[in-house]
Design an enzyme around this catalytic site. Structure first.
Site, PDB file in Angstrom:
ATOM      1  N   LYS A 100       0.836  -1.207   0.000  1.00 56.40           N
ATOM      2  CA  LYS A 100       0.000   0.000   0.000  1.00 56.40           C
ATOM      3  C   LYS A 100       0.872   1.259   0.000  1.00 56.40           C
ATOM      4  O   LYS A 100       0.705   2.142  -0.829  1.00 56.40           O
ATOM      5  CB  LYS A 100      -0.924   0.021   1.231  1.00 56.40           C
ATOM      6  CG  LYS A 100      -1.856  -1.167   1.330  1.00 56.40           C
ATOM      7  CD  LYS A 100      -2.772  -1.082   2.550  1.00 56.40           C
ATOM      8  CE  LYS A 100      -2.048  -1.205   3.878  1.00 56.40           C
ATOM      9  NZ  LYS A 100      -1.484  -2.535   4.140  1.00 56.40           N
ATOM     10  N   ARG A 135      11.455  -5.545   5.443  1.00 56.89           N
ATOM     11  CA  ARG A 135      11.283  -4.117   5.116  1.00 56.89           C
ATOM     12  C   ARG A 135      12.253  -3.243   5.923  1.00 56.89           C
ATOM     13  O   ARG A 135      12.507  -3.491   7.096  1.00 56.89           O
ATOM     14  CB  ARG A 135       9.852  -3.679   5.423  1.00 56.89           C
ATOM     15  CG  ARG A 135       9.671  -2.163   5.330  1.00 56.89           C
ATOM     16  CD  ARG A 135       8.241  -1.730   5.348  1.00 56.89           C
ATOM     17  NE  ARG A 135       7.473  -2.405   6.379  1.00 56.89           N
ATOM     18  CZ  ARG A 135       6.148  -2.455   6.382  1.00 56.89           C
ATOM     19  NH1 ARG A 135       5.450  -1.882   5.431  1.00 56.89           N
ATOM     20  NH2 ARG A 135       5.526  -3.091   7.353  1.00 56.89           N
ATOM     21  N   ARG A 145      10.808  -1.077  11.305  1.00 63.53           N
ATOM     22  CA  ARG A 145       9.674  -0.639  12.112  1.00 63.53           C
ATOM     23  C   ARG A 145       9.541  -1.553  13.322  1.00 63.53           C
ATOM     24  O   ARG A 145       9.792  -2.742  13.238  1.00 63.53           O
ATOM     25  CB  ARG A 145       8.395  -0.725  11.262  1.00 63.53           C
ATOM     26  CG  ARG A 145       7.919   0.618  10.776  1.00 63.53           C
ATOM     27  CD  ARG A 145       6.857   0.525   9.722  1.00 63.53           C
ATOM     28  NE  ARG A 145       5.663  -0.223  10.099  1.00 63.53           N
ATOM     29  CZ  ARG A 145       4.596  -0.353   9.305  1.00 63.53           C
ATOM     30  NH1 ARG A 145       4.583   0.206   8.099  1.00 63.53           N
ATOM     31  NH2 ARG A 145       3.558  -1.061   9.696  1.00 63.53           N
ATOM     32  N   ARG A 184      -0.893  -9.068  13.043  1.00 65.58           N
ATOM     33  CA  ARG A 184      -1.490  -8.057  12.163  1.00 65.58           C
ATOM     34  C   ARG A 184      -2.289  -8.733  11.045  1.00 65.58           C
ATOM     35  O   ARG A 184      -3.359  -8.262  10.656  1.00 65.58           O
ATOM     36  CB  ARG A 184      -0.391  -7.162  11.575  1.00 65.58           C
ATOM     37  CG  ARG A 184       0.107  -6.124  12.582  1.00 65.58           C
ATOM     38  CD  ARG A 184       1.504  -5.639  12.289  1.00 65.58           C
ATOM     39  NE  ARG A 184       1.641  -5.026  10.980  1.00 65.58           N
ATOM     40  CZ  ARG A 184       2.811  -4.837  10.362  1.00 65.58           C
ATOM     41  NH1 ARG A 184       3.946  -5.225  10.946  1.00 65.58           N
ATOM     42  NH2 ARG A 184       2.850  -4.270   9.190  1.00 65.58           N
TER      43      ARG A 184
HETATM   44  P1  AP5 Z   1       4.731  -1.627   1.941  1.00 66.05           P
HETATM   45  O1  AP5 Z   1       4.399  -0.830   0.736  1.00 66.05           O
HETATM   46  O2  AP5 Z   1       5.456  -0.950   3.042  1.00 66.05           O
HETATM   47  O3  AP5 Z   1       3.415  -2.376   2.483  1.00 66.05           O
HETATM   48  P2  AP5 Z   1       2.099  -1.834   3.181  1.00 66.05           P
HETATM   49  O4  AP5 Z   1       0.942  -2.467   2.510  1.00 66.05           O
HETATM   50  O5  AP5 Z   1       2.119  -0.348   3.291  1.00 66.05           O
HETATM   51  O6  AP5 Z   1       2.273  -2.537   4.585  1.00 66.05           O
HETATM   52  P3  AP5 Z   1       2.170  -1.986   6.060  1.00 66.05           P
HETATM   53  O7  AP5 Z   1       2.910  -2.950   6.915  1.00 66.05           O
HETATM   54  O8  AP5 Z   1       2.521  -0.541   6.131  1.00 66.05           O
HETATM   55  O9  AP5 Z   1       0.648  -2.143   6.317  1.00 66.05           O
HETATM   56  P4  AP5 Z   1      -0.035  -2.213   7.653  1.00 66.05           P
HETATM   57  O10 AP5 Z   1      -1.432  -2.116   7.243  1.00 66.05           O
HETATM   58  O11 AP5 Z   1       0.318  -3.375   8.484  1.00 66.05           O
HETATM   59  O12 AP5 Z   1       0.604  -0.960   8.462  1.00 66.05           O
HETATM   60  P5  AP5 Z   1       0.078   0.489   8.810  1.00 66.05           P
HETATM   61  O13 AP5 Z   1       1.228   1.378   8.890  1.00 66.05           O
HETATM   62  O14 AP5 Z   1      -1.069   0.851   7.972  1.00 66.05           O
HETATM   63  O15 AP5 Z   1       5.566  -2.913   1.460  1.00 66.05           O
HETATM   64  C1  AP5 Z   1       6.004  -3.887   2.387  1.00 66.05           C
HETATM   65  C2  AP5 Z   1       7.383  -4.441   1.963  1.00 66.05           C
HETATM   66  O16 AP5 Z   1       7.227  -5.179   0.744  1.00 66.05           O
HETATM   67  C3  AP5 Z   1       8.415  -3.342   1.642  1.00 66.05           C
HETATM   68  O17 AP5 Z   1       9.667  -3.748   2.103  1.00 66.05           O
HETATM   69  C4  AP5 Z   1       8.377  -3.225   0.122  1.00 66.05           C
HETATM   70  O18 AP5 Z   1       9.628  -2.820  -0.397  1.00 66.05           O
HETATM   71  C5  AP5 Z   1       8.013  -4.651  -0.307  1.00 66.05           C
HETATM   72  N1  AP5 Z   1       7.190  -4.669  -1.540  1.00 66.05           N
HETATM   73  C6  AP5 Z   1       6.180  -3.805  -1.866  1.00 66.05           C
HETATM   74  N2  AP5 Z   1       5.659  -4.123  -3.077  1.00 66.05           N
HETATM   75  C7  AP5 Z   1       6.347  -5.213  -3.515  1.00 66.05           C
HETATM   76  C8  AP5 Z   1       6.278  -6.010  -4.723  1.00 66.05           C
HETATM   77  N3  AP5 Z   1       5.382  -5.735  -5.706  1.00 66.05           N
HETATM   78  N4  AP5 Z   1       7.140  -7.057  -4.835  1.00 66.05           N
HETATM   79  C9  AP5 Z   1       8.050  -7.337  -3.855  1.00 66.05           C
HETATM   80  N5  AP5 Z   1       8.158  -6.619  -2.693  1.00 66.05           N
HETATM   81  C10 AP5 Z   1       7.317  -5.577  -2.537  1.00 66.05           C
HETATM   82  O19 AP5 Z   1      -0.492   0.251  10.274  1.00 66.05           O
HETATM   83  C11 AP5 Z   1       0.368  -0.071  11.348  1.00 66.05           C
HETATM   84  C12 AP5 Z   1      -0.421  -0.133  12.650  1.00 66.05           C
HETATM   85  O20 AP5 Z   1      -0.996   1.160  12.938  1.00 66.05           O
HETATM   86  C13 AP5 Z   1      -1.611  -1.095  12.687  1.00 66.05           C
HETATM   87  O21 AP5 Z   1      -1.209  -2.401  12.990  1.00 66.05           O
HETATM   88  C14 AP5 Z   1      -2.446  -0.456  13.794  1.00 66.05           C
HETATM   89  O22 AP5 Z   1      -1.933  -0.763  15.055  1.00 66.05           O
HETATM   90  C15 AP5 Z   1      -2.261   1.023  13.543  1.00 66.05           C
HETATM   91  N6  AP5 Z   1      -3.280   1.578  12.627  1.00 66.05           N
HETATM   92  C16 AP5 Z   1      -3.059   2.104  11.392  1.00 66.05           C
HETATM   93  N7  AP5 Z   1      -4.213   2.495  10.835  1.00 66.05           N
HETATM   94  C17 AP5 Z   1      -5.192   2.217  11.727  1.00 66.05           C
HETATM   95  C18 AP5 Z   1      -6.609   2.373  11.724  1.00 66.05           C
HETATM   96  N8  AP5 Z   1      -7.271   2.887  10.661  1.00 66.05           N
HETATM   97  N9  AP5 Z   1      -7.293   1.965  12.815  1.00 66.05           N
HETATM   98  C19 AP5 Z   1      -6.666   1.456  13.883  1.00 66.05           C
HETATM   99  N10 AP5 Z   1      -5.332   1.259  13.945  1.00 66.05           N
HETATM  100  C20 AP5 Z   1      -4.599   1.641  12.888  1.00 66.05           C
HETATM  101 MG    MG Z   2       2.232   1.057   4.871  1.00 67.39          MG
END
Ligand code: AP5
Ligand code: MG
Ligand code: ZN
Length: 214
Positions: free
Chosen positions: A13, A127, A160, A171
């Site tokens: 994402k 990552r 992270r 997660r």
């Molecule tokens: P990356 O692009 O970083 O993936 P992502 O989908 O953004 O993954 P996240 O881990 O950020 O998602 P998340 O939903 O767990 O975390 P968030 O910060 O939202 O890519 C991942 C890796 O893969 C990278 O190393 C990249 O290089 C690689 N990659 C990407 N594309 C690729 C491809 N095509 N091929 C190969 N490799 C690839 O949330 C974190 C925490 O915050 C949650 O757990 C929760 O506690 C809290 N939180 C956030 N939002 C809310 C909400 N709305 N409500 C309540 N709690 C919340």
């Molecule tokens: Mg993200």
């Protein structure tokens, strides 16, 4: 363009959001990034969020929903926005619908970056992120030119806090239980556009542009 980008943790994402933000010239709003920035600044919100994030649990709706409403009320969101990581449960989705409706606005599309869970633990644990400029790398899939150093700004890359094996598994479970039902919710509103996220980075973005222009 008023967009949501959804997908399991590690689906890509944040990676694709950077492309979409530049292509459509809209602000990228990631609730995870907002919580992490608050933690860096040691704010009350950041310290509260950390207690949930470190366990892979959702931060309570009572703080998350208002945070997003405030952000979407800023003038730069008037013409469009890309929400990443919000909504994550039905309550958040309904709150967003009500908020947009009250402003006579609506979503244009909901992107779902679909990647099988098997691939994701490796993506998450490998990552590396730049705390200075927010760039994302992967030790195997997208390594920086110099190990541990950000290509874009020269900052020192970090892992992270929630990118451990155990937290990642949790997660993914939270996603299945609380976030996955939103796919049907948006499918019923005819907004859902699914893209295969288990392809080369550039190909994923090509497919995103294709589904958004259809
Ligand atoms: P990356 O692009 O970083 O993936 P992502 O989908 O953004 O993954 P996240 O881990 O950020 O998602 P998340 O939903 O767990 O975390 P968030 O910060 O939202 O890519 C991942 C890796 O893969 C990278 O190393 C990249 O290089 C690689 N990659 C990407 N594309 C690729 C491809 N095509 N091929 C190969 N490799 C690839 O949330 C974190 C925490 O915050 C949650 O757990 C929760 O506690 C809290 N939180 C956030 N939002 C809310 C909400 N709305 N409500 C309540 N709690 C919340
Ligand atoms: Mg993200
Ligand atoms: Zn950087």
């Amino acid at each position: 363009m008023k967009l949501l980008i959804m997908g399991r943790p590690g689906a890509g994402k944040g990676t694709q959001a950077v492309n979409i933000r530049e292509y459509y010239n809209i602000p990228h709003i990631s609730t995870g990034d907002i919580f992490r920035a608050n933690l860096k600044g040691q704010t009350k919100l950041g310290l509260l969020a950390k207690t949930y994030m470190d366990k892979g649990l959702l931060v309570p709706d009572s703080v998350t929903i208002d945070l997003v409403k405030d952000r979407l009320s800023q003038p730069d969101c008037k013409e469009g926005f890309l929400l990443d990581g919000f909504p994550r449960n039905l309550e958040q989705a309904k709150a967003l619908d009500e908020f947009l409706k009250s402003r006579n606005e609506s979503l244009d599309a909901v992107l779902d970056i679909d990647v099988k869970p098997e691939v994701l633990i490796d993506r998450i644990v490998g990552r590396r992120v730049c705390p200075t400029c927010g760039a994302t790398f992967h030790i195997k899939n997208n390594p920086p030119k110099v190990e541990g150093v950000c290509d874009k700004c020269g900052g020192k890359l970090i892992q992270r806090n929630d990118d451990t094996y155990e937290t990642a598994e949790n997660r993914l479970k939270v996603y299945d239980n609380q976030t996955a039902p939103l796919l049907d919710y948006y499918k019923n509103q005819h907004l859902l556009k699914t893209v295969n996220g288990d392809q080369d980075f550039a190909k994923v973005f090509e497919d995103i542009k294709k589904v958004l222009t259809k």
